[in-house]
Design a protein around this motif. Structure first.
Motif, short mmCIF file in Angstrom:
data_model
loop_
_atom_site.label_atom_id
_atom_site.label_comp_id
_atom_site.label_asym_id
_atom_site.label_seq_id
_atom_site.Cartn_x
_atom_site.Cartn_y
_atom_site.Cartn_z
N ILE A 1 0.85 -1.08 0.00
CA ILE A 1 0.09 0.14 0.53
C ILE A 1 0.73 1.11 -0.13
O ILE A 1 0.22 2.42 -0.47
CB ILE A 1 -0.72 -0.59 0.91
CG1 ILE A 1 0.01 0.00 2.44
CG2 ILE A 1 -1.98 -0.93 0.82
CD1 ILE A 1 -0.97 0.37 3.57
N SER B 1 2.26 -8.12 1.64
CA SER B 1 1.20 -8.42 2.05
C SER B 1 0.70 -10.15 1.13
O SER B 1 1.20 -10.46 0.36
CB SER B 1 -0.09 -8.22 0.53
OG SER B 1 0.14 -6.49 0.99
N ALA C 1 -8.76 1.57 2.57
CA ALA C 1 -7.51 0.62 1.87
C ALA C 1 -8.93 0.27 1.03
O ALA C 1 -7.89 0.35 -0.11
CB ALA C 1 -7.57 0.00 3.19
N PHE C 2 -9.63 0.24 0.65
CA PHE C 2 -10.48 -0.77 -0.24
C PHE C 2 -10.92 0.17 -1.17
O PHE C 2 -10.47 -0.08 -2.67
CB PHE C 2 -12.33 -1.16 0.54
CG PHE C 2 -12.86 -1.74 -0.75
CD1 PHE C 2 -12.57 -2.45 -2.11
CD2 PHE C 2 -13.90 -1.26 -0.85
CE1 PHE C 2 -12.74 -3.29 -2.78
CE2 PHE C 2 -15.28 -2.07 -1.93
CZ PHE C 2 -14.29 -3.31 -2.68
N SER D 1 -8.02 0.88 -3.27
CA SER D 1 -7.13 -0.72 -3.79
C SER D 1 -8.67 -0.19 -5.26
O SER D 1 -7.67 -0.96 -6.31
CB SER D 1 -8.24 -1.53 -3.26
OG SER D 1 -6.87 -1.85 -2.28
N ASN E 1 -10.11 -9.42 -0.17
CA ASN E 1 -8.10 -9.27 -0.05
C ASN E 1 -7.35 -8.18 0.56
O ASN E 1 -6.91 -8.51 1.35
CB ASN E 1 -7.79 -9.34 -1.90
CG ASN E 1 -7.36 -10.21 -2.86
OD1 ASN E 1 -8.07 -11.55 -2.06
ND2 ASN E 1 -7.35 -10.24 -4.25
N THR E 2 -8.62 -7.28 0.05
CA THR E 2 -8.57 -5.91 0.93
C THR E 2 -7.69 -6.16 2.46
O THR E 2 -7.20 -6.09 3.71
CB THR E 2 -9.12 -4.62 0.56
OG1 THR E 2 -9.15 -4.58 -0.67
CG2 THR E 2 -8.72 -3.23 1.45
N ASN F 1 -5.13 -8.54 3.24
CA ASN F 1 -3.65 -7.93 3.21
C ASN F 1 -3.55 -6.79 4.71
O ASN F 1 -2.59 -7.15 5.77
CB ASN F 1 -3.70 -7.02 1.98
CG ASN F 1 -3.99 -7.62 1.29
OD1 ASN F 1 -3.43 -8.45 0.81
ND2 ASN F 1 -4.07 -6.36 -0.12
#
Length: 630
Positions: free
Chosen positions: A12, A24, A59-60, A63, A88-89, A92
């Motif tokens: 990130i 990750s 975070a999403f 992404s 996945n987020t 991670n």
């Protein structure tokens, strides 16, 4: 081989900082023992740490934004969820927290000074001119990437802590030399072939089939003849560009803005410079050259004959005082046009400078740039005003005021958009229409978006009034399109059939490819010696040719599709790779990295048993209805 571990180049923070490592682990799943559907309102709890809904959502969104650089601006949240990006987020974030928790338990800490030094050393945050940390660039990068400053700083600290753990595990493995050499030989093998393309015009006389055939084709290829889902939308926008046209500007404001922006309207003095350069230990030679010039010697002759310089190096070009070598500044800008300097010493050696042309400093007057300054003041005032207007619009909507009335109350523009199709813009001249289009297709019928902001600062609210589902167009309406598509497919089928026959004549009867090409009124093209990657292909040759060459035996041929062309391709030559010392080194590096990833993945499995991890799917479902991290 577990592929779940990513190097920092994909983490990130790697979009901004190079040199810090973040791992990750997206390959392992969240098993049943990790699920906790209790009363906690956190997304996940990892030892003493947690993941809040806000942290997951930011975070999403990051992404999704990163994926838009791959799939385009219309890539939306629902597509991201369907592709597993939400899952996945979550994974991670959990992985990063596990490593950081492990680092804390081991007593690993990263001081504020180390974090600061890491951030300050990032090229992405440095001023291009001074090479020093530029706080404005830093804040702009964080804003663009969706981070708050504290969040980013703590993220860097956590990544550095995790890397302390990672670094202790990775590096002790070795890749087998024999395996590396075999892989290198496989990759470096080269093949060359020859091919020709069939002429599509020879297959133009295709009769139109009966309606029964066409109707079946219409049904079998329904997506090709389906009208996409469309939407009727009410859109409200607030933009500084729209507001600026109606902003009042006083003469005092124009004068103040002009004085503030004066450096923009000043063109500094420029000088065209030539130099004669001698090495640091050639001071006497430089002095002799200077005397020769004083006695009338030609500058270029002295440079080329006495200093041994290439003429192209003598001419340095045009400089301002700010962009010339500081040690040469005084000498250069103290000369008259056509004059040359005494020898000047720098770290590069001894310079004799000549100024061949001078462009004086120039300042544009207010009258010359009045329109530009006035428009700038209007834009500035509009950008200042739009914050208050956006807040008022948000308040109106929050109070339940209908969208159209709220727009009128703040002077926003209202559009009624019909037949909006995903990915096709909005067709009303609205800035950032692709971004707005993507948001429209995240809404359900009757749903309003929040007050959103595009990448260029346009505020907007969208409401979906009607949704017309995708539907197969009636055969009668698209009959001409069906005929054209059927003929195109039939032409391609006949071409492939003919190409297969020609390839078979090479394989079974040793036919000459050049003779076959002549009989088809075509020309043979050489592919060039190529690797599997296509490296080495002749100009204009499709990568599909390289891929096909590595499926053939030497001397054999096959028909291949290359875009709209159908080719007859023959493999003429196989050149085995010769692996010299060092050729396998890149493969060794890749194998070591893969082995390290396996070790790290196993270590993560161990940490899952040692560190308490719980993921709350009920919270995730509340954030993103009808979805879950599985």
């Amino acid at each position: 081989m577990l592929a779940g571990i990513r190097s920092f180049s994909k983490s990130i923070f790697a979009k901004i900082i190079l040199g810090v490592i973040a791992i990750s682990f997206v390959g392992w799943g969240l098993n049943a023992s990790m699920l906790n559907l209790g009363t906690s309102r956190q997304v996940a709890e990892i030892g003493s740490q947690n993941i809040s809904p806000a942290e997951l959502d930011r975070a999403f969104q990051r992404s999704i934004q990163n994926m838009r650089s791959v799939f385009g601006p219309n890539f939306d949240r629902q597509q991201a969820i369907q592709m597993g990006l939400l899952n996945n987020t979550v994974q991670n974030l959990v992985s990063q927290k596990i490593l950081r928790e492990n680092a804390k338990e081991m007593g690993i800490g990263i001081s504020n000074e180390k974090v600061r030094d890491t951030i300050f050393a990032s090229p992405g945050f440095q001023n291009e001119t001074t090479g020093q940390f530029d706080r404005e660039r830093f804040l702009q990068a964080l804003y663009s990437s969706g981070y708050t400053e504290p969040e980013f700083i703590e993220g860097v600290r956590g990544d550095m802590m995790g890397q302390q753990v990672v670094g202790s595990l990775a590096g002790a493995v070795n890749a087998p030399d024999v395996m590396a050499q075999q892989i290198a030989a496989y990759r470096n093998e080269q093949r060359g072939g020859s091919f020709f393309a069939l002429n599509p015009s020879e297959f133009d006389n295709i009769e139109t089939p009966d309606d029964a055939t066409l109707r079946k084709y219409h049904e079998d290829n329904a997506p090709q003849f389906t009208a996409p889902e469309s939407r009727t939308v009410t859109l409200v926008t607030l933009s500084a560009t729209d507001l600026a046209a109606n902003m009042d500007v006083t003469e005092d404001e124009i004068n103040e803005a002009y004085n503030h922006r004066l450096p923009e309207f000043q063109t500094p003095e420029k000088r065209v410079v030539e130099q004669i350069l001698f090495a640091p230990n050639e001071k006497e030679s430089a002095q002799e050259a200077y005397k020769a010039l004083q006695n009338g010697a030609d500058f270029m002759t002295v440079a080329t004959e006495d200093a041994g310089m290439d003429p192209s190096i003598v001419k340095l070009g045009e400089f301002t005082a700010d962009n010339i070598l500081p040690d040469l500044r005084d000498a250069t800008f103290g000369l008259e046009e056509g004059a040359f300097s005494e020898p000047v010493e720098t770290a590069l050696g001894w310079h004799i400078i000549r100024v061949t042309a001078i462009t004086p400093e120039r300042t544009e007057t207010l009258d010359q740039v009045r329109n530009e300054v006035e428009e700038g003041v209007k834009q500035f005032k509009a950008e200042d005003a739009i914050y208050d207007l956006a807040a008022r619009l948000d308040d109106e909507l929050g109070a339940g005021t209908p969208l159209e009335e709220a727009a009128n109350a703040v002077g926003a523009k209202t559009y009624k958009l019909n037949d909006v199709v995903r990915g096709e813009g909005l067709d009303v001249g609205i800035a950032d229409s692709a971004e707005i289009n993507a948001m429209i297709f995240e809404l359900d019928k009757g749903e309003d978006s929040f007050l959103e902001e595009t990448s260029t600062g346009v505020r907007y609210v969208a409401r979906v009034d009607e949704v017309t589902p995708a539907a197969l167009r009636p055969f009668e309406e698209v009959r001409d399109d069906v005929v054209a598509a059927w003929k195109a497919d039939e032409r391609n089928r006949l071409m492939l059939e003919k190409a297969d026959q020609l390839a078979a004549s090479i394989n079974d009867q040793n036919a000459d490819i050049a003779s076959l090409a002549t009989s088809e009124n075509a020309e043979v093209t050489e592919s060039g010696l190529t690797k599997r990657t296509g490296q080495g292909l002749a100009d204009g040759v499709s990568p599909a040719v390289a891929a096909a060459l590595f499926t053939l035996d030497e001397g054999k041929a096959k028909a291949i599709q290359s875009g709209e062309n159908v080719l007859v391709l023959k493999l003429d030559e196989i050149k085995a790779a010769t692996i010299a010392e060092g050729d396998a080194d890149p493969v060794v590096t890749e194998l070591k990295q893969a082995l390290n990833e396996d070790i790290l993945a196993q270590y993560l499995d161990y940490l899952q048993d040692e560190i308490s991890v719980s993921v709350n799917n009920s919270v995730i479902n509340g954030l993103y209805p009808q979805t879950a991290a599985n």
